[in-house]
Design an enzyme around this catalytic site. Structure first.
Site, short mmCIF file in Angstrom:
data_model
loop_
_atom_site.label_atom_id
_atom_site.label_comp_id
_atom_site.label_asym_id
_atom_site.label_seq_id
_atom_site.Cartn_x
_atom_site.Cartn_y
_atom_site.Cartn_z
N GLU A 87 41.56 36.46 46.97
CA GLU A 87 42.37 37.47 47.71
C GLU A 87 41.66 38.02 48.95
O GLU A 87 42.37 38.45 49.84
CB GLU A 87 42.71 38.64 46.77
N ASP B 204 46.61 37.80 36.40
CA ASP B 204 46.09 38.33 35.14
C ASP B 204 47.04 39.34 34.51
O ASP B 204 46.78 40.54 34.48
CB ASP B 204 44.71 38.95 35.36
N ASP C 61 40.64 30.59 42.18
CA ASP C 61 40.82 31.96 41.69
C ASP C 61 40.08 32.92 42.64
O ASP C 61 39.36 32.48 43.53
CB ASP C 61 40.23 32.03 40.27
#
Ligand SMILES: *[C@@H]1O[C@H](CO)[C@@H](O)[C@H](O)[C@H]1NC(C)=O
Ligand SMILES: *[C@@H]1O[C@H](CO)[C@@H](O)[C@H](O)[C@H]1NC(C)=O
Ligand SMILES: *[C@@H]1O[C@H](CO)[C@@H](O)[C@H](O)[C@H]1NC(C)=O
Ligand SMILES: *[C@@H]1O[C@H](CO)[C@@H](O)[C@H](O)[C@H]1NC(C)=O
Ligand SMILES: *[C@@H]1O[C@H](CO)[C@@H](O)[C@H](O)[C@H]1NC(C)=O
Ligand SMILES: *[C@@H]1O[C@H](CO)[C@@H](O)[C@H](O)[C@H]1NC(C)=O
Ligand SMILES: *[C@@H]1O[C@H](CO)[C@@H](O)[C@H](O)[C@H]1NC(C)=O
Ligand SMILES: CC(=O)N[C@H]1CO[C@H](CO)[C@@H](O)[C@@H]1O
Length: 853
Positions: free
Chosen positions: A431, A547, A428
């Site tokens: 990015e 999300d 997770d």
């Protein structure tokens, strides 16, 4: 006063770079390039491209000398590469994206054709067979600057364009006033018309009878792709803040062909283990091991099959990777839970984030620092920011020791005998997300990098570039490039900078994590789920859409997201957070989502810490729907596994938009609320808010209601269903198909593998049907010859199986069921459960058989 001084500095800066003031900021005045030294080879063209007039320096400095390489790489793939003559401008690392080999076919053998105009340079790509013009840069000058690249093609009016992910807009992209920004960013609530977690600069264009083709720009820099119409007509325009023009044109001509051709460039998606197709449950905020245990128990008590339990960051000690909270998640109890899951054929997947807390008492950090595994400030100190565990540093996937360090941390913590024996990992925040706001983060980096890129190695221009605030501002929804990300002026070990490599971070991480899992369990297909991605990510793992929110809108948009990833981006194992991550899921929405999620490749319910619990057993209606949905999914797993396996070998999508099967039916081109799960199952969910009615499209073909077996003649028109129960979903089997289903479901996928098959025959308008079934051990990377690929055909009187039968199994075919009363007195549907099958018996799956009905 201050303003005047600044103005003076701007003029000075422009004078120094030789900019022409009247032209600055006006890209329309750029001179373009002139092709010289043109050399034609049998399989392509090389040329120099020299700036054709005064530099315009629209957003940075024009590059004066470029080189052009045109090559027919295969019959259906044309490569056009325009790079700086010195080969310094950043090109995507080969370690991140392995370029396809060129077969150097002759121009005469290619299905594509490129025509070039020398001055000013432009080119036209067309498909030879039809003369269809696919890409045409005439009329807009190519701009290549140190921090800006622009290339525009004209297109037919209002084209059918798909891809350019990751986004949460319609599958068929808007063609007016639309800007697709790409720059990986943490994107809570998956905002519309925004860049999201991944960068996939590839689009497919579908022209009905005119065929389908694909265009891939291998560039990782931040970019806006503008799709719009002006006086000259429809266009698509790339605007990147760096990198080169490195394009692959894919000839098609069918949608499946383009998917396969893109897979040859970006790589085939990896095959997943059989169990990963089971039902997964996760939640951020399960506060201790007792809660984990209770969730498993409650699923079992509710009679809802749970395949995999997931651990979000709750399990960590102070939210640091490779630790367990000693109070709430003590190791002995965690090990007990995992052992119990394994003894019931269930699984455990846990999160590992990229940020490493910068604490001298934290061993993974100490070990990583010792081997220079982290991104550094130029003075040799760690570059740091903030993440879940506080002040943190980040692994540098381009540093030589990072993989070894990362993988050994994973092997140490997730050790089967002494640690937490997980079955898969979850990456997770990659990015990369940084909780530090750019203006508030401690700025510890300096401007004179120790690591300079090698000259001519395409690792980044060494001359001054404004790496933090480039003049061309892409539409990043988070604001400035470095905002809540790693500072774009941070240098990687090899001298490349985050400015150029930012959106590749996720691929670097997931590749390394996959490698670690392979080392833990050699020969077994690793399961890694990642949030961030770049083109080619499917070769490493699975992806969920991040999300999202518990809204009907996000329930609907997952279909567009799913078909874009499976059919265009070649990431096949995908799905949304079922029932929504943020916000409050209610019973009816969660019920619909439980059913739709069961018809996605990846099926996981997950919610945020701040969201109320939404496990399927929390509401009677949702529990009822979930049981029905999982029963259906499990009976169909082998059918779907067969399609997923095919995609890993050929690139043909396992989940398809309608136009893939009806490419000449223009009504199908915009559809993104229906799709095909495998080639034979048309999914048409109820999508309206709290609605029980749905209007959906049935192509001109014969279909069968999956639940009742009723025959439905599609007329190329929409049909309306009213009163669709909350635990129901309109689902049709396409005529002409044979679907191999398990005769019964089970509470785990391991138990499912022992069940016999029932063949569902759905004759087409010609009375015939066919289908296939792939079988293997469900886990090995290399199954050798131990697999079966069985083709079933029905010719109107005999059902035959043939193919390769390498997988040894006692499991048999126990019945054949005809849909639509095609055979007198037969059971309508395998799901209906009443009446008699057309044929009942026991036929092996290890040799060819003939079943006379
Ligand atoms: C390419 O585009 C230009 C400008 O729009 C147009 O004049 C020309 O006809 C096009 N070329 C082809 C081959 O369609
Ligand atoms: C499990 O079920 C029990 C009994 O209904 C309930 O009290 C408890 O809150 C549930 N726990 C979880 C984590 O679902
Ligand atoms: C971007 O950076 C500029 C310059 O520091 C600043 O003025 C602006 O507020 C920033 N924008 C956002 C959205 O943070
Ligand atoms: C690097 O970027 C950060 C913003 O992300 C900025 O604060 C810092 O001053 C920059 N360093 C230099 C030397 O440009
Ligand atoms: C998220 O969903 C909740 C309902 O679940 C809603 O109240 C909220 O407004 C949504 N937020 C956004 C940003 O869409
Ligand atoms: C599945 O069912 C079998 C028998 O009904 C039972 O023994 C087993 O524990 C169940 N497994 C799970 C994970 O519920
Ligand atoms: C599968 O079929 C065979 C032969 O008809 C039968 O013996 C066996 O019990 C069946 N297996 C299951 C799990 O129903
Ligand atoms: C954050 C965000 O973009 N939310 C979107 C949710 O869906 C609705 C309906 O499509 C949009 O209007 C919102 O913008």
């Amino acid at each position: 006063m201050v303003r005047n001084i600044l103005f003076g500095l701007v003029i000075l800066a422009q004078a120094m770079t030789g900019a022409s003031l009247k032209c600055r900021g006006d890209p329309s005045k750029c001179p373009g390039y002139k092709a010289e030294n043109i050399a034609k080879t049998d399989s392509g063209i090389t040329a120099d491209l020299n700036l054709a007039g005064a530099a315009c320096n629209a957003y940075s400095r024009d590059l004066k000398n470029l080189k052009l390489l045109i090559e027919y790489e295969t019959k259906d793939r044309l490569h056009v590469k325009i790079s700086d003559a010195g080969n310094n401008v950043y090109q995507v690392h080969e370690s991140i994206f392995t370029r396809p080999k060129s077969n150097k076919v002759s121009a005469a053998d290619s299905n594509l054709k490129i025509d070039m105009v020398e001055n000013p340079f432009s080119f036209v790509v067309s498909r030879k067979s039809s003369g269809e013009v696919l890409f045409n840069t005439t009329g807009s000058q190519l701009i290549m600057e140190t921090q800006y690249v622009r290339l525009r093609t004209s297109l037919p009016q209002d084209p059918n364009l798909y891809g350019l992910g990751e986004h949460s807009d319609s599958f068929r992209l808007p063609t007016k006033g639309y800007k697709r920004t790409m720059w990986n960013a943490e994107s809570p609530f998956i905002p519309r018309k925004s860049n999201l977690y991944g960068t996939h600069p590839v689009y497919f264009e579908h022209r009905g009878k005119g065929g389908t083709h694909g265009v891939f720009l291998l560039n990782a820099n931040g970019m806006d792709v503008k799709i719009d119409q002006d006086a000259a007509g429809q266009f698509l325009e790339y605007n990147t803040i760096g990198g080169i023009v490195d394009m692959y044109f894919l000839a098609g001509p069918t949608p499946n062909d383009v998917s396969k051709q893109y897979a040859e460039v970006a790589g085939l998606p990896v095959m997943q283990q059989y169990w990963t197709f089971g039902y997964h449950q996760c939640k951020f905020g399960w506060k201790n091991i007792e809660t984990y245990n209770a969730v498993v128990q409650n699923y079992s008590d509710a009679g809802i099959p749970l395949e995999t339990l997931w651990g979000d960051i709750d399990y960590m000690d102070g939210r640091a990777d490779f630790t367990l909270d000693p109070v709430n998640f003590p190791l002995p109890k965690y090990r007990e839970l995992v052992d119990r899951l394994h003894s019931h054929d269930q699984h455990m997947v846990m999160m590992v984030d990229p940020a490493i807390p910068q604490r001298t008492t934290y061993e993974p950090y100490v070990r990583g620092k010792k081997v220079d595994a982290f991104l550094k400030a130029d003075d040799g100190s760690d570059y740091y920011g903030a993440q879940w565990a506080g002040t943190s540093v980040w692994p540098d996937w381009f540093a030589p020791n990072t993989n070894e360090w990362w993988q050994s941390e994973i092997m140490r913590f997730f050790d089967a005998d002494k640690g937490v024996n997980v079955d898969g990992l979850w990456n997770d925040m990659n990015e990369v997300s940084n909780f530090c706001h750019e203006d508030r983060c401690p700025v510890n980096q300096v401007r004179n990098p120790k690591n300079k890129p090698k000259e001519g190695a395409a690792l980044g221009l060494q001359e001054y570039r404004n790496l933090v605030y480039p003049a061309y501002k892409i539409g990043n929804h988070r604001g400035n490039l470095s905002h809540q990300a790693l500072s774009t002026n941070v240098t990687n070990f090899d001298g490349s900078v985050q400015y150029d490599t930012h959106s590749l971070y996720g691929n670097g991480m997931v590749a390394s994590t996959r490698g670690a899992l392979l080392r833990r369990r050699p020969g077994v297909r690793p399961f890694v789920l990642t949030r961030a991605s770049y083109a080619g990510m499917g070769t490493h793992g699975a992806h969920w859409f991040g999300d999202n929110n518990s809204t009907w809108s996000d329930y609907r948009i997952q279909i567009a997201q799913m078909i874009a990833f499976t059919s265009v981006h070649q990431v096949s194992m995908v799905g949304s957070d079922v029932c929504g991550f943020n916000g409050v899921a209610d019973e009816k929405m969660c019920s619909r989502w439980a059913m739709l999620g069961a018809l996605s490749p990846f099926y996981r319910n997950h919610a945020d810490q701040s969201a109320p619990p939404q496990e399927f057993y929390r509401w009677p209606l949702v529990a009822q729907t979930a049981k029905k949905a999982i029963d259906m999914r499990y009976r169909l797993i082998d059918y779907f596994y067969t399609h997923m396996q095919r995609q890993t070998e050929t690139g043909e999508p396992a989940v398809k938009p309608l136009f893939y099967l009806y490419p000449e039916d223009a009504n199908t081109f915009p559809i993104d609320l229906q799709y095909f799960f495998g080639d034979s199952l048309l999914v048409s969910p109820v999508t309206g808010d709290y609605s029980q009615d749905v209007t959906f499209y049935l192509p001109d073909d014969v279909f069968y209601d999956f639940w009742t077996g009723e025959k439905v003649e599609g007329a190329g028109k929409t049909v309306t269903r009213t009163g669709v129960a909350w635990d129901d979903i309109p689902l049709h089997v396409r005529g002409g198909s044979i679907v191999a289903t398990r005769a019964q479901s089970a509470n785990t996928t391991a138990a499912l593998r022992t069940k016999n098959f029932s063949l569902l025959v759905a004759p087409g308008r010609d009375g015939k049907a066919s289908g296939s079934l792939y079988l293997d051990d469900g886990k090995s990377i290399d199954v050798g010859d131990a697999f079966s690929r069985i083709d079933f055909t029905w010719d109107g009187s005999v059902l035959r199986s043939s193919g390769k039968f390498g997988y040894k199994t006692d499991v048999r075919i126990e019945s054949v069921v005809f849909m639509g009363g095609a055979k007198q007195g037969t059971k309508a549907s395998v799901m209906a459960g009443e009446g008699a099958a057309a044929a009942q018996g026991s036929w092996p799956l290890t040799e060819a058989v003939e079943i006379k009905i």
